[in-house]
Design an enzyme around this catalytic site. Structure first.
Site, PDB file in Angstrom:
ATOM      1  N   ASP A  67       0.841  -1.193   0.000  1.00 29.34           N
ATOM      2  CA  ASP A  67       0.000   0.000   0.000  1.00 29.34           C
ATOM      3  C   ASP A  67       0.881   1.250   0.000  1.00 29.34           C
ATOM      4  O   ASP A  67       2.003   1.214  -0.507  1.00 29.34           O
ATOM      5  CB  ASP A  67      -0.927  -0.053   1.234  1.00 29.34           C
ATOM      6  CG  ASP A  67      -2.297   0.553   0.946  1.00 29.34           C
ATOM      7  OD1 ASP A  67      -2.350   1.782   0.738  1.00 29.34           O
ATOM      8  OD2 ASP A  67      -3.286  -0.179   0.934  1.00 29.34           O
TER       9      ASP A  67
ATOM     10  N   HIS B 116      -3.603   5.872   3.080  1.00 29.74           N
ATOM     11  CA  HIS B 116      -4.408   4.686   2.794  1.00 29.74           C
ATOM     12  C   HIS B 116      -3.845   3.437   3.473  1.00 29.74           C
ATOM     13  O   HIS B 116      -4.594   2.633   4.045  1.00 29.74           O
ATOM     14  CB  HIS B 116      -4.434   4.537   1.262  1.00 29.74           C
ATOM     15  CG  HIS B 116      -5.380   3.540   0.732  1.00 29.74           C
ATOM     16  ND1 HIS B 116      -5.025   2.237   0.456  1.00 29.74           N
ATOM     17  CD2 HIS B 116      -6.683   3.644   0.388  1.00 29.74           C
ATOM     18  CE1 HIS B 116      -6.069   1.590  -0.033  1.00 29.74           C
ATOM     19  NE2 HIS B 116      -7.088   2.415  -0.084  1.00 29.74           N
TER      20      HIS B 116
ATOM     21  N   ASN C  69     -13.667  -0.516  -7.143  1.00 28.30           N
ATOM     22  CA  ASN C  69     -14.717   0.436  -6.769  1.00 28.30           C
ATOM     23  C   ASN C  69     -15.449   1.062  -7.947  1.00 28.30           C
ATOM     24  O   ASN C  69     -15.899   2.191  -7.866  1.00 28.30           O
ATOM     25  CB  ASN C  69     -14.104   1.584  -5.951  1.00 28.30           C
ATOM     26  CG  ASN C  69     -13.588   1.136  -4.620  1.00 28.30           C
ATOM     27  OD1 ASN C  69     -13.967   0.073  -4.132  1.00 28.30           O
ATOM     28  ND2 ASN C  69     -12.721   1.930  -4.029  1.00 28.30           N
TER      29      ASN C  69
ATOM     30  N   SER D  67     -11.258  -1.271  -0.708  1.00 27.70           N
ATOM     31  CA  SER D  67      -9.996  -1.182   0.037  1.00 27.70           C
ATOM     32  C   SER D  67     -10.209  -1.468   1.512  1.00 27.70           C
ATOM     33  O   SER D  67      -9.284  -1.858   2.216  1.00 27.70           O
ATOM     34  CB  SER D  67      -9.397   0.230  -0.085  1.00 27.70           C
ATOM     35  OG  SER D  67      -8.752   0.388  -1.305  1.00 27.70           O
TER      36      SER D  67
END
Ligand SMILES: [Ca+2]
Ligand SMILES: [Ca+2]
Ligand SMILES: [Ca+2]
Ligand SMILES: [Ca+2]
Length: 466
Positions: A158, A219, A321, A408
């Site tokens: 990430d 994130h 998404n 996520s």
């Protein structure tokens, strides 16, 4: 080489809505605790721990007291402390006082039942509906009675690591795989420090056509907290696998990351060798990738994933998404990964979640919308997934907490659950993990058009089955 457009939490047309990070100033309401025994009788079990004085005639004493209370009192067993467990044939009030008052009794106590304290004391835990709510939660508290993820390293591929009081104690050494110094913001290519330097960009279009200026997302910090935030420390939030270890592998910087860097990171995280990089001292049994981009699974991705799975790592990825079929996205469409869709708090497929046969299971991803977004039935911040965050708008600032939504957020629930399973049964193979996740999922509580996989993962059922 394809370049994933961006992190899933901010990908695609829904970028503005998805980037809406509503800061939650958490009320310090106390977490619920297991219910205590009803106080109507001396004990609910009818069992006492009695320490007689040396030389006492225990049998005579118990017969005498039993006669007085109209019950029989029997000695069940002796304790290492020299006391005895005494069981009454019926519920009594006053027996404890009578025992204590005797000259030949040193002390008498109820044999109080104890319960696993599986409900974390973290002050914001009551807002983490996605762990415990009957409809849309993953049924984590019961799983915590028998599994906490001890001994399992989960790699978080990430944006990297930020210092956080709810993460630091669970964090092991990772690596920074971003090879381009322009996107890494640490002035160099790959290096041993996976610190998240921030992924903000100041101007629209800076990260490609249609991209928007935005603050840093932190994130990786958010994803990590869902997997393994430190629980029961009286601070912030809880994680799904509170005793697992987090390994930050930095692959996303400004404008996202490259498939080539991510592929190397996958291999390294699982314990495989990558030219020019020291071997991973603590290989991960679970790899979480809350990232993705357009296109079916590339040879590069598939070969890295195949190698990681051969090394024994379970690879968990977000479905994406874009409210589209996940078969058109990577790594969601790759083979031998656990692809995770997202549900809202009512257990419906979230408005943004990808779907289709590529989705293996679903987990809470939540929905967060700003007050300026179009009115809907689910507009409050508490419908998102609350986790660890950083307050910096560009470079790292102080530690904080925020609700995000996205696939996520759903993938790390499953990565955490995989860690719970592997902590309990370390010999499970990646395909064994995937089969158990599917076999023990419960039906989608709400509606899902297009396919949400085997259902909503159930931590208690899955951990119970392994
Ligand atoms: Ca670097
Ligand atoms: Ca670095
Ligand atoms: Ca905590
Ligand atoms: Ca799969």
């Amino acid at each position: 080489m394809t370049r994933p457009r961006s992190v899933l939490a901010v990908a695609g047309a829904a970028a503005a809505a998805l980037a809406a990070t509503t800061a939650l100033t958490a009320p310090a309401s106390a977490a619920p605790v297991p219910s205590e025994a009803a106080p109507s009788a001396d004990t609910t079990t009818g069992e006492y721990i009695v320490k007689f004085r040396a030389g006492a005639d225990r049998g005579a004493a118990l017969r005498q007291l039993g006669g007085r209370f109209g019950i029989s009192l029997t000695e069940v067993r002796s304790l290492a402390t020299g006391a005895h467990v005494v069981k009454a044939s019926g519920r009594t009030t006053g027996l404890l006082r009578a025992l204590t008052a005797r000259g030949d009794v040193e002390y008498a106590e109820p044999d109080t039942p104890m319960y696993a304290l599986s409900t974390p004391n973290d002050p914001s835990y009551p807002q983490q509906w996605h762990y415990f709510e009957a409809t849309g939660g993953i049924n984590a508290p019961t799983a915590w009675d028998t599994a906490t993820g001890t001994g399992v390293v989960v790699a978080v591929l990430d944006t990297g690591r930020t210092a956080h009081p709810d993460l630091d104690a669970n964090t092991v050494a990772g690596y920074d795989f971003i090879s381009t110094s322009t996107n890494s913001r640490d002035g160099n290519g790959r290096d041993a420090n996976p610190q998240d330097e921030g992924d903000w960009n100041t101007t629209d279009g800076e990260c490609g056509i249609g991209s928007k200026a935005k603050n840093s997302s932190w994130h990786g910090t958010h994803v990590a907290g869902t997997i393994a935030a430190v629980s029961n420390n009286g601070v912030g939030v809880a994680g799904v696998a509170p005793n697992a270890r987090l390994q930050h592998v930095r692959v996303l910087g400004k404008c996202g990351g490259s498939t080539s860097d991510i592929a190397d990171a996958i291999v390294w995280a699982s314990g495989g060798s990558v030219r020019g990089i020291p071997a991973n001292p603590t290989p991960a049994k679970v790899i979480n990738m809350s990232l993705g981009g357009s296109g079916a699974c590339s040879r590069t991705y598939q070969s890295a994933i195949t190698s990681a799975v051969r090394n024994g790592a379970t690879v968990v990825v977000s479905a994406g998404n874009s409210n589209a079929d996940a078969s058109g996205f990577s790594p969601a469409s790759c083979a031998n990964v656990v692809t995770v869709g997202a549900l809202d708090r009512e257990g419906n497929r979230a408005f943004y979640s990808n779907y289709g046969t590529a989705v293996d299971v679903s987990a809470p991803g939540g929905e967060v919308r700003r007050e300026t977004d179009p009115p809907g039935t689910k507009t409050t911040p508490e419908n998102g997934v609350l986790s660890t965050m950083n307050a910096g708008t560009t470079t790292p600032g102080s530690a904080s907490y925020t609700a995000y939504m996205g696939t996520s957020m759903s993938a790390p629930h499953v990565a955490g659950l995989a860690a719970l399973m592997l902590g309990k049964r370390p010999t499970l193979t990646p395909s064994g993990v995937e089969s158990a996740l599917k076999a023990n999922a419960r039906p989608i509580p709400g509606t899902c058009s297009g396919g949400c996989g085997a259902g909503l993962v159930d931590a208690a059922a899955t951990v119970g089955a392994v």
